[in-house]
Design a protein around this motif. Structure first.
Motif, mmCIF file in Angstrom:
data_model
loop_
_atom_site.group_PDB
_atom_site.id
_atom_site.type_symbol
_atom_site.label_atom_id
_atom_site.label_comp_id
_atom_site.label_asym_id
_atom_site.label_seq_id
_atom_site.Cartn_x
_atom_site.Cartn_y
_atom_site.Cartn_z
ATOM 1 N N TYR A 128 -10.649 -39.150 34.928
ATOM 2 C CA TYR A 128 -10.202 -40.137 33.942
ATOM 3 C C TYR A 128 -9.818 -41.416 34.673
ATOM 4 C CZ TYR A 128 -7.864 -42.456 30.095
ATOM 5 O OH TYR A 128 -7.513 -43.367 29.130
ATOM 6 N N ASP A 129 -10.505 -42.486 34.327
ATOM 7 C CA ASP A 129 -10.283 -43.804 34.921
ATOM 8 C C ASP A 129 -9.447 -44.622 33.941
ATOM 9 O OD1 ASP A 129 -10.492 -46.468 35.770
ATOM 10 O OD2 ASP A 129 -12.482 -46.153 36.640
ATOM 11 N N LYS A 130 -8.163 -44.804 34.284
ATOM 12 C CA LYS A 130 -7.248 -45.486 33.361
ATOM 13 C C LYS A 130 -7.621 -46.951 33.180
ATOM 14 C CE LYS A 130 -3.442 -42.510 34.898
ATOM 15 N NZ LYS A 130 -2.082 -42.479 35.500
ATOM 16 N N LYS A 131 -8.021 -47.623 34.256
ATOM 17 C CA LYS A 131 -8.349 -49.041 34.164
ATOM 18 C C LYS A 131 -9.553 -49.274 33.257
ATOM 19 C CE LYS A 131 -6.600 -50.389 38.743
ATOM 20 N NZ LYS A 131 -6.996 -50.909 40.092
ATOM 21 N N GLN A 132 -10.546 -48.394 33.366
ATOM 22 C CA GLN A 132 -11.766 -48.537 32.568
ATOM 23 C C GLN A 132 -11.668 -47.808 31.231
ATOM 24 O OE1 GLN A 132 -14.351 -50.478 33.505
ATOM 25 N NE2 GLN A 132 -13.202 -51.026 35.360
ATOM 26 N N ASP A 133 -10.560 -47.086 31.032
ATOM 27 C CA ASP A 133 -10.397 -46.260 29.828
ATOM 28 C C ASP A 133 -11.653 -45.412 29.603
ATOM 29 O OD1 ASP A 133 -9.239 -45.154 27.588
ATOM 30 O OD2 ASP A 133 -9.884 -46.762 26.247
ATOM 31 N N THR A 134 -12.043 -44.698 30.661
ATOM 32 C CA THR A 134 -13.288 -43.928 30.656
ATOM 33 C C THR A 134 -13.031 -42.539 31.215
ATOM 34 O OG1 THR A 134 -14.590 -45.940 30.978
ATOM 35 C CG2 THR A 134 -15.669 -43.848 31.488
ATOM 36 N N MET A 135 -13.614 -41.547 30.556
ATOM 37 C CA MET A 135 -13.554 -40.171 31.066
ATOM 38 C C MET A 135 -14.951 -39.679 31.373
ATOM 39 S SD MET A 135 -12.062 -36.643 29.321
ATOM 40 C CE MET A 135 -10.343 -36.949 29.741
ATOM 41 N N TYR A 136 -15.065 -38.934 32.479
ATOM 42 C CA TYR A 136 -16.314 -38.280 32.852
ATOM 43 C C TYR A 136 -16.084 -36.779 32.965
ATOM 44 C CZ TYR A 136 -18.018 -42.898 34.330
ATOM 45 O OH TYR A 136 -18.401 -44.219 34.371
ATOM 46 N N LEU A 137 -16.992 -35.993 32.395
ATOM 47 C CA LEU A 137 -17.080 -34.563 32.657
ATOM 48 C C LEU A 137 -18.415 -34.323 33.351
ATOM 49 C CD1 LEU A 137 -15.999 -33.011 29.218
ATOM 50 C CD2 LEU A 137 -14.525 -33.634 31.137
ATOM 51 N N ALA A 138 -18.447 -33.491 34.374
ATOM 52 C CA ALA A 138 -19.695 -33.255 35.101
ATOM 53 C C ALA A 138 -19.812 -31.793 35.502
ATOM 54 C CB ALA A 138 -19.773 -34.143 36.343
ATOM 55 N N ARG A 139 -21.065 -31.339 35.573
ATOM 56 C CA ARG A 139 -21.380 -29.963 35.973
ATOM 57 C C ARG A 139 -22.402 -30.000 37.100
ATOM 58 N NH1 ARG A 139 -23.969 -25.296 31.997
ATOM 59 N NH2 ARG A 139 -23.509 -23.482 33.323
ATOM 60 N N ASP A 140 -22.282 -29.090 38.050
ATOM 61 C CA ASP A 140 -23.134 -29.124 39.244
ATOM 62 C C ASP A 140 -24.614 -28.942 38.915
ATOM 63 O OD1 ASP A 140 -23.994 -26.169 39.701
ATOM 64 O OD2 ASP A 140 -21.842 -25.996 39.455
ATOM 65 N N GLN A 141 -25.448 -29.173 39.927
ATOM 66 C CA GLN A 141 -26.899 -29.231 39.740
ATOM 67 C C GLN A 141 -27.470 -27.943 39.163
ATOM 68 O OE1 GLN A 141 -25.254 -29.930 42.607
ATOM 69 N NE2 GLN A 141 -26.053 -31.791 43.588
ATOM 70 N N PHE A 142 -26.895 -26.807 39.511
ATOM 71 C CA PHE A 142 -27.459 -25.520 39.100
ATOM 72 C C PHE A 142 -26.653 -24.844 37.997
ATOM 73 C CE2 PHE A 142 -28.348 -26.228 43.638
ATOM 74 C CZ PHE A 142 -29.717 -26.402 43.549
ATOM 75 N N GLY A 143 -25.568 -25.471 37.570
ATOM 76 C CA GLY A 143 -24.781 -24.892 36.494
ATOM 77 C C GLY A 143 -23.950 -23.701 36.916
ATOM 78 N N ILE A 144 -23.563 -23.658 38.193
ATOM 79 C CA ILE A 144 -22.764 -22.531 38.676
ATOM 80 C C ILE A 144 -21.406 -22.501 37.987
ATOM 81 C CG2 ILE A 144 -21.678 -21.501 40.707
ATOM 82 C CD1 ILE A 144 -23.940 -22.803 42.378
ATOM 83 N N CYS A 145 -20.786 -23.663 37.866
ATOM 84 C CA CYS A 145 -19.483 -23.757 37.200
ATOM 85 C C CYS A 145 -19.684 -24.201 35.754
ATOM 86 C CB CYS A 145 -18.586 -24.751 37.925
ATOM 87 S SG CYS A 145 -18.127 -24.226 39.595
ATOM 88 N N PRO A 146 -19.248 -23.425 34.797
ATOM 89 C CA PRO A 146 -19.450 -23.793 33.386
ATOM 90 C C PRO A 146 -18.455 -24.846 32.928
ATOM 91 C CG PRO A 146 -18.277 -21.716 33.530
ATOM 92 C CD PRO A 146 -18.605 -22.107 34.938
ATOM 93 N N LEU A 147 -18.819 -25.572 31.870
ATOM 94 C CA LEU A 147 -17.921 -26.545 31.262
ATOM 95 C C LEU A 147 -18.336 -26.714 29.804
ATOM 96 C CD1 LEU A 147 -15.508 -28.329 31.897
ATOM 97 C CD2 LEU A 147 -17.085 -30.183 32.452
ATOM 98 N N PHE A 148 -17.390 -26.483 28.900
ATOM 99 C CA PHE A 148 -17.662 -26.505 27.471
ATOM 100 C C PHE A 148 -16.851 -27.616 26.807
ATOM 101 C CE2 PHE A 148 -18.190 -22.222 29.066
ATOM 102 C CZ PHE A 148 -19.460 -21.901 28.603
ATOM 103 N N TYR A 149 -17.412 -28.163 25.743
ATOM 104 C CA TYR A 149 -16.695 -29.248 25.070
ATOM 105 C C TYR A 149 -17.035 -29.279 23.584
ATOM 106 C CZ TYR A 149 -21.106 -31.892 25.155
ATOM 107 O OH TYR A 149 -22.412 -32.293 24.967
#
Length: 624
Positions: A128-149
């Protein structure tokens, strides 16, 4: 190394509550039982559960940029962090810990989100970039670590597991029937689809960006094989063997980095045995613990590999931990397997994996190395050899063959490319299994209408590379790595690491010609040449041996009460997703004393029905 979760109220209505974020993080405590932290600030809330592996005393998250304007939480490991760290220190950045993921926040400040292409690791993170008021979520190239939204009412709600999202009051539980259709049609479900309607899985090699009210999902990496028409200079075999060995050793060495003991899974096959031998080569004096599973009953003896597991364990002198498994353990652990996988299953062997990770944890090991990814990259499945045999043959003429060819053209861009099953013919089977309510709306859930892959990555590629790409997308990322590995490992607070899924190694594997990978019609030929330097011939020359566990037929034949109840006519009819008359007919066939499915080649229809109905019960999902 942990579990992450959070809320971004980009509608800026101050709806983020500390207690709710805490409940979300507590739902995934099994991913990180060692420590926890929360951040509640204006319209953002972040939760973190830690499994301490590197810098045990100081690796607590969140991490912040030096001016405090950028905040990071991350699940995973960055294997090339030492090199990245030195580069950043040379640029003047200061580090507060020895933790590997701290490099991410400084890389972002230095290079912006494009830094992600420099990471070699397994990760799912939130910046989370407070100055840019921007959030990024990212998942690795092979999807080893899951992330749901989930995006709902101008809120982004996310987590390492769906359980975290379900603790948020804004998330309603609804079934996504398309996931069920994917499970019947493919090796597993495929991101962004999940079994929960409107809850998405971030695709491997992608990141999500929220700025203001604008939400974008962008791809930053994909497996991009060379076009078949472009001539590649083929080097001599020794070059490929030497370079492959060098990079695989480097990958294994990266994955041994931990401030806690590391162990390994041992199936008795080529991949895990080679990794075990490389671990021993790198650290000859180390005494590693190895973990395997065997099938003692006579009816399961064809799947028992203990003779090979013990051979390798003795060779590398590991402290070998062995457990026995049969249908009764499958029945005992099946509900847990569904709970941790957060959906229905196509096979029962997640129960075996749960037992393995439990054994790992009880042996005071937090990190295990495993051989996933090799089959998909080196041609370890029988389909790769069948492709060679079929090439140049004319397909039979007939109406069904013509309709199947049309469907293959639509799916893969090639009427002659066979993947997993004859989808046109199998549609009749699935429709017979589905209830009238499902079939009445089948066009809205048909997974073959919205195939979630980039078909341009198949165009003009060699059949070997087509199959490899599909195996990575449809089999590996969301099935073998996510529900079969990550989920069942973390169920017992164990982190899995996968040396074959190293970005530098995979970039080299892409350059190895298919004729070298499948030379003399030998599966994984080039990898076996590396293995000859480490393993006895009885292991290095073994054919692929599929890991399977007792299926639904054995559960029925042994008259397990709760399974009988779950598959009863009244239960099937009440839940409304399947045709109870069809299920009764399948049950009669499967219950015959001499009936056996030819796993993994036959589809175990009833294990899908059973685990889907179990999913409905475990997560208190609505009937149709």
């Amino acid at each position: 190394m942990c579990g992450i979760t959070g809320i971004l109220d980009f509608g800026k209505r101050k709806r983020v509550e500390r207690e709710e974020v805490k409940k979300m993080a507590d739902a995934i405590q099994h991913r990180g039982p060692d420590d926890f932290a929360y951040l509640i600030e204006d319209n953002i809330g972040l939760g973190f559960r830690r499994l301490s592996i590197i810098d045990l005393a100081h690796g607590q998250q969140p991490f912040y940029s030096e001016d405090g304007s950028v905040v990071l939480i991350c699940n995973g490991e960055i294997y090339n962090y030492k090199e990245l760290r030195q580069e950043l220190i040379a640029k003047g950045y200061r580090f507060k810990t020895e933790c590997d993921v701290e490099v991410i926040v400084h890389l972002y400040v230095a290079y912006g989100i494009d830094f992600i292409n420099r990471l070699n690791g397994q990760f799912a993170f939130c910046i989370y970039d407070k100055k840019q008021d921007t959030m990024y979520l990212a998942r690795d190239q092979f999807g080893i670590c899951p992330l749901f939204y989930k995006v709902v009412d101008q809120m982004l709600i996310f987590g390492s597991e769906i359980k975290a999202l379900l603790r948020n009051r804004h998330v309603r539980k609804e079934v996504n029937p398309t996931a069920l259709d994917q499970l019947f049609s493919f090796p597993g479900i495929v991101s962004p689809v999940t079994f929960f309607k409107d809850i998405n899985s971030l695709k491997a090699g992608h990141y999500l960006k929220v700025k203001g009210t604008d939400i974008q999902v962008k791809e930053y990496w994909d497996l991009d094989y060379p076009l078949e028409s472009i001539h590649q200079e083929e080097k001599d075999e020794d070059y490929y063997v030497d370079r492959l060995e060098e990079l695989l050793l480097k990958s294994v060495k990266y994955r041994l980095n931990a401030d806690v003991p590391v162990g390994f899974y041992l199936s008795g096959g080529l991949d895990s045995s080679l990794i075990a031998s490389m671990m021993k080569r790198l650290n000859p004096d180390a005494s590693y613990k190895s973990f395997s599973i065997g099938y003692p009953r006579a009816e399961d003896s064809e799947h028992d590999e203990r003779i090979y597991q013990r051979l390798v364990a003795n060779k590398v002198n590991s402290i070998h931990k062995e457990i026995e498994f049969d249908w009764s353990q499958v029945a005992a652990k099946l509900k847990d397997a569904v709970y941790f996988s957060e959906g229905a299953l196509k096979e029962s062997y997640n129960t075996c994996s749960l037992a393995l990770s439990e054994n790992v944890r009880n042996s005071d090991i937090k990190v295990v190395l495993s051989g996933e990814g090799s089959d998909e990259l080196f041609g370890g499945y029988v389909g790769y050899r069948f492709d060679v045999q079929r090439r140049g043959f004319e397909r039979p003429a007939g109406l069904e063959e013509m309709l199947e060819a049309q469907l293959r053209e639509k799916l893969w861009g090639d009427p002659d490319f066979f993947y997993e099953t004859n989808h046109y013919d199998f549609r009749n089977t699935t429709k017979a299994v589905y209830s009238n309510k499902i079939n009445d709306n089948f066009d809205t859930i048909d997974c073959l209408e919205t195939l979630p892959i980039n078909k341009s990555r198949l165009e003009g590629r060699h059949p070997f590379h087509k199959r490899s790409y599909l195996d990575l997308k449809l089999r590996l990322s969301d099935h073998l790595i996510s529900d079969h590995a990550d989920r069942v490992n973390y169920a017992n607070s164990v982190e899995g690491r996968y040396p074959f899924l190293d970005i530098e190694l995979v970039d080299f594997i892409k350059t190895i010609p298919p004729a070298v990978k499948l030379k003399h019609m030998t599966e994984k030929y080039i990898l076996k040449q590396v293995a000859r330097r480490y393993l006895p011939e009885s292991i290095s020359t073994r054919q692929k041996f599929s890991w399977v566990a007792p299926g639904s037929s054995q559960l029925l034949q042994n008259n397990v009460e709760w399974i009988n109840d779950m598959l009863s006519y009244s239960q099937i009819k009440r839940q409304g997703y399947f045709n109870p008359d069809t299920i009764e007919r399948i049950k009669r066939i499967y219950s015959a004393p001499d009936f056996r499915l030819n796993l993994p080649y036959d589809t175990d229809l009833l294990i899908i029905v059973l685990t889907f109905n179990t999913f409905l019960e475990v997560f208190d999902m609505p009937s149709l």
